[in-house]
Design an enzyme around this catalytic site. Structure first.
Site, PDB file in Angstrom:
ATOM      1  N   GLY A  16       0.808  -1.206   0.000  1.00 15.57           N
ATOM      2  CA  GLY A  16       0.000   0.000   0.000  1.00 15.57           C
ATOM      3  C   GLY A  16       0.844   1.259   0.000  1.00 15.57           C
ATOM      4  CG  HIS A  48      -3.076  12.795  -1.683  1.00 13.68           C
ATOM      5  ND1 HIS A  48      -3.249  12.823  -3.050  1.00 13.68           N
ATOM      6  CD2 HIS A  48      -3.522  11.588  -1.260  1.00 13.68           C
ATOM      7  CE1 HIS A  48      -3.775  11.670  -3.447  1.00 13.68           C
ATOM      8  NE2 HIS A  48      -3.954  10.912  -2.380  1.00 13.68           N
ATOM      9  CE  LYS A  70       0.251  10.562  -2.155  1.00 11.67           C
ATOM     10  NZ  LYS A  70       0.529   9.246  -1.532  1.00 11.67           N
TER      11      LYS A  70
END
Length: 234
Positions: free
Chosen positions: A59, A117, A121
């Site tokens: 992920g 985002h 990030k």
């Protein structure tokens, strides 16, 4: 959140929870591994798991198609290597948004992606935007590349599979993506926004439960939803 989901699930049991100070040997004996770390650490984790024959769900963002191809070549060359499932986004809604964009892509020559985002990030463009752009590029097929005028100018975004991608990193945002398509006299916008991390729960559990049955290298949660999109890396 992932640890909580595993502990609450009747059919899952936590084998080990590794930190940046852990020895990767601690994952030995697990039926599946979950990598939600940092782009700089992810490669070593994936290589260890595949070499140990442990299927792994990745992920972590920042995996380029070139790096994924390298992992696929290793897996192909080792019969006992664990499968790798790269998941750019665990949100079912986000996966469907990318699928809808791929469906519409052959009908519009002007296509751009704007993704936003949270400020923390570290990678851009996001893995979700990269996956969406790749699907758009593949879906266009005979239609040819997307029209992207003045793509040499930095303000026009980064080209991914020929699609300009613009990244925003802002406080107050969790995750958003808009795919904007322009045609004669009309525009179509396919938008998805994430309001909380609970949006990822269903996808995380689906990936963990399906990974032990997977073979080779698979990209995208859509491959587990039978949406008919390219997913398995040969």
């Amino acid at each position: 959140m992932a640890i909580r989901l595993i502990e609450e699930a009747d059919d899952l049991e936590l084998h080990a929870a590794l930190t940046s100070r852990s020895d990767l040997d601690e994952m030995l004996g697990a039926d599946v591994a979950l990598d939600v770390t940092h782009p700089a650490a992810s490669a070593a984790i994936v290589e260890f798991a595949t070499g140990a024959g442990i299927p792994i769900v990745v992920g972590t963002s920042g995996w380029s198609s070139e790096r994924i191809t390298e992992i696929a070549q290793f897996v192909r060359g080792h019969d006992d290597a664990g499968a790798v499932l790269f998941v750019p986004n665990f949100s079912i809604g986000s996966v469907l948004g990318s699928a809808f964009a791929a469906l519409a892509a052959p009908y519009f020559d002007s296509i751009e992606i704007v993704e936003a985002h949270h400020a923390g990030k570290v990678d851009s463009p996001s893995g979700t935007a990269v996956r969406t752009a790749e699907l758009i590029g593949e879906a266009r097929g005979d239609a040819g590349p997307v029209a992207a005028p003045h793509a040499d100018q930095r303000a026009r975004g980064q080209l991914v599979s020929g699609v300009p991608v613009h990244s925003l990193r802002l406080s107050g945002v969790t995750a958003e993506q808009r795919v904007i398509m322009g045609g004669e006299g009309e525009t179509l916008t396919i938008s998805h926004s994430t309001g909380s991390q609970s949006a990822y729960e269903q996808g995380i559990l689906l990936a963990l439960r399906r990974a032990p049955e997977a073979t080779g290298v698979v990209v995208g949660l859509d491959a587990l939803l039978d949406l008919g999109l390219p997913g398995t890396v040969a």
